[in-house]
Design an enzyme around this catalytic site. Sequence first.
Site, PDB file in Angstrom:
ATOM      1  N   GLY A   8       0.775  -1.721  -0.384  1.00  0.00           N
ATOM      2  CA  GLY A   8      -0.260  -0.142   0.243  1.00  0.00           C
ATOM      3  C   GLY A   8       0.882   1.241  -0.104  1.00  0.00           C
ATOM      4  N   GLU A 138      -7.664 -16.909  -4.439  1.00  0.00           N
ATOM      5  CA  GLU A 138      -8.588 -16.341  -4.730  1.00  0.00           C
ATOM      6  C   GLU A 138      -7.919 -15.115  -5.673  1.00  0.00           C
ATOM      7  OE1 GLU A 138      -8.162 -14.354  -0.020  1.00  0.00           O
ATOM      8  OE2 GLU A 138     -10.022 -15.671  -1.306  1.00  0.00           O
ATOM      9  N   LYS A 178      16.846 -15.026  -3.418  1.00  0.00           N
ATOM     10  CA  LYS A 178      15.577 -16.767  -4.344  1.00  0.00           C
ATOM     11  C   LYS A 178      14.213 -16.365  -3.942  1.00  0.00           C
ATOM     12  CE  LYS A 178      17.815 -20.204  -5.683  1.00  0.00           C
ATOM     13  NZ  LYS A 178      18.423 -20.659  -6.752  1.00  0.00           N
ATOM     14  N   PRO A 179      13.686 -15.747  -3.263  1.00  0.00           N
ATOM     15  CA  PRO A 179      12.365 -16.152  -2.716  1.00  0.00           C
ATOM     16  C   PRO A 179      11.803 -14.737  -2.970  1.00  0.00           C
ATOM     17  CG  PRO A 179      13.077 -15.777  -0.215  1.00  0.00           C
ATOM     18  CD  PRO A 179      14.355 -16.200  -1.455  1.00  0.00           C
ATOM     19  N   GLY A 340     -15.923   3.435  17.295  1.00  0.00           N
ATOM     20  CA  GLY A 340     -16.743   2.103  17.950  1.00  0.00           C
ATOM     21  C   GLY A 340     -17.742   1.827  18.027  1.00  0.00           C
ATOM     22  N   CYS A 367     -16.579  10.595  17.670  1.00  0.00           N
ATOM     23  CA  CYS A 367     -17.883   9.830  17.197  1.00  0.00           C
ATOM     24  C   CYS A 367     -17.930   8.790  18.315  1.00  0.00           C
ATOM     25  CB  CYS A 367     -17.726   8.375  15.863  1.00  0.00           C
ATOM     26  SG  CYS A 367     -18.869   8.273  14.552  1.00  0.00           S
ATOM     27  N   MET A 370     -17.509  11.343  21.182  1.00  0.00           N
ATOM     28  CA  MET A 370     -18.576  11.992  21.295  1.00  0.00           C
ATOM     29  C   MET A 370     -19.726  11.839  21.877  1.00  0.00           C
ATOM     30  SD  MET A 370     -21.281  13.479  19.705  1.00  0.00           S
ATOM     31  CE  MET A 370     -22.371  15.090  19.107  1.00  0.00           C
ATOM     32  N   ARG A 447     -24.371   5.449  13.388  1.00  0.00           N
ATOM     33  CA  ARG A 447     -25.884   5.364  13.670  1.00  0.00           C
ATOM     34  C   ARG A 447     -26.954   5.600  14.206  1.00  0.00           C
ATOM     35  NH1 ARG A 447     -24.688  -0.113  13.276  1.00  0.00           N
ATOM     36  NH2 ARG A 447     -24.900  -0.274  11.423  1.00  0.00           N
ATOM     37  N   HIS A 492     -15.803  11.823  11.899  1.00  0.00           N
ATOM     38  CA  HIS A 492     -14.973  11.255  12.341  1.00  0.00           C
ATOM     39  C   HIS A 492     -13.664  12.125  11.441  1.00  0.00           C
ATOM     40  CE1 HIS A 492     -15.626   6.862  13.716  1.00  0.00           C
ATOM     41  NE2 HIS A 492     -16.256   7.772  12.984  1.00  0.00           N
ATOM     42  N   GLU A 494     -10.328  12.191  11.399  1.00  0.00           N
ATOM     43  CA  GLU A 494      -9.395  12.185  10.870  1.00  0.00           C
ATOM     44  C   GLU A 494      -9.361  11.308   9.315  1.00  0.00           C
ATOM     45  OE1 GLU A 494     -11.593  10.174  12.696  1.00  0.00           O
ATOM     46  OE2 GLU A 494     -11.949   8.194  13.162  1.00  0.00           O
TER      47      GLU A 494
HETATM   48  N1  GLN Z   1     -21.327   2.917  17.417  1.00  0.00           N
HETATM   49  C1  GLN Z   1     -21.918   4.802  17.263  1.00  0.00           C
HETATM   50  C2  GLN Z   1     -22.696   4.830  16.313  1.00  0.00           C
HETATM   51  O1  GLN Z   1     -23.276   3.891  15.399  1.00  0.00           O
HETATM   52  C3  GLN Z   1     -21.005   5.297  16.680  1.00  0.00           C
HETATM   53  C4  GLN Z   1     -19.856   4.870  15.522  1.00  0.00           C
HETATM   54  C5  GLN Z   1     -18.583   5.352  15.366  1.00  0.00           C
HETATM   55  O2  GLN Z   1     -17.641   5.587  16.124  1.00  0.00           O
HETATM   56  N2  GLN Z   1     -18.189   4.864  14.628  1.00  0.00           N
HETATM   57  O3  GLN Z   1     -23.548   5.958  16.598  1.00  0.00           O
END
Ligand code: GLN
Length: 533
Positions: A8, A138, A178-179, A340, A367, A370, A447, A492, A494
Amino acid sequence: MISGIGKGITAASIGKLISARGLKVTMQKCDPYLNMDAGTLNPSEHGEVFVTKDGGETDLDLGHYERFIDTELTRKSSTMSGKIYSKVLSDERKGMYLGKTIQIIPHITNEIMNQIIASGEGSDVHIAEVGGTVGDYEAMAWIEAIRQMKRRVGEDNILYAHVVYVPYLAVSKEFKTKPAQNSVRDLREAGIQPDILCVRSDEPINAEAFEKMSLYCDVDKDAIVALPNSKSVYEVPLRMEEAGLGNYICKFIGLNCKKPDLKDWKLLVDRIKQPKSSVSVGVVAKYMSNEDTYLSVFEALRSAGWHHSLDINIVWIDSEKLIGDEFEFAGLDGILVPGGFGSRGLEGKIWAARYARQNKVPYLGLCLGMQVAVIEFAREVLNDPSANSSEIDPDTKNPVIHIMPDQIGVDLGGSMRLGNYKAKLNKKSRSFLAYGKGSIIERHRHRYEFNNDYLVQLEAAGLVIAATSPDGKLVEIVEHSNHPFFVASQFHPEFKSRPNKPHPLFRDFVGAIKFAQGSQIKHEQKKTVSRDN
Ligand code: GLN
């Protein structure tokens, strides 16, 4: 040849050499696995899900591409076997193959070529990186498709680059080519002769290894570039340029281009290498096994550090192990809670947000980061320790983070707010100061949302609503005033940060840490002075 040797970064660096010559470059990751996108892959296994501006949930390599060529890519820049097969099969159901037998060659390979060509539309040069290794069962259709591509676009318009690894045997003190030779042989068996070889190694390879590679792999010496491990991945394009690879590629495909402008990039690499003082940022997270899980977050943090001439010492804090003890954050100059999903480790993250707010430690929430900041504050304001997100506790009396009524019932794959959305900033906020403008566009992947039923109450208690959607309905950033830096965004940031242009929120988060340290040093100096007196 083997995975994990930096295909990458190599692809992104080639992209950089070409874009530095003023040409428009697009890039694409071709993954042989059968998923339809990277959205459902487990991040601890597969690394970060990189979100494109149009809401594509893609492989983390797209993050490298965007950071190196400084171009916002789209979901077309990520394709995989699942996407290819599903297109071919749905066309078959629609009767588009007119009774023909559907086969890997030519139907799957044609669709691969179509998606590669579509992804490169509008650019001068398109770089497609095929994931996996030569010889993978694959990956075979992909290798065959890129072989056929030579016929499709003409041999003067295509170049094949192969990334190999040359190990060093300490016992016999020699590099082993070689590899690499074997993998070039496998590639030739599949009908592809590499035009350039990018040779990864732990130490700089010697002339003998170079000679051997050229002779046995039948590649011009000028077209072999040695890429021993470097301190920073951002050095790689410079190494390639020094080795003359940029000019070689341009000549090979007959590109008419300017001299490369790598001034900024060189400054960046100089800045990265300069010795600096360091600060510690605690990243409170649950996916602890793999650095790649938060790759863009880490890169954004590091580049904010380079901007302020600081090394960022990233301290992983396992949110599941936090028990609510003050000492758990000892020695940290800042706290970051990244995105998360799910309930695991959530209480620990809520505690981290509380600690940062109460102890005036700079905090950046992304996210989920927050959402936990809102839950934390709401628990105090509402005097209800069970206030929560309905993702975690669907029965909570106080769902301060919830799913919007119009989203309820949509299936998991389809209900996410993904990709670019506009937001307007509150002119009195810290975020407005960071961005220096009132209207922004940021990438989302979530979500759940801030529950507006609690807005008035939380605002009255001191929560600053720093940004909302343009119609004011969705909260996009919350802050605490009276704090060195407490900013948490529903999006996000980042994904839009660049190594030489850190995202404003990351930049100011690290800036606040630096400022706090400066005043602490001054404070200590004052103390010493007064003691001396
Ligand atoms: N789980 C949370 C939501 O779905 C936050 C998602 C995230 O941090 N990307 O809203």
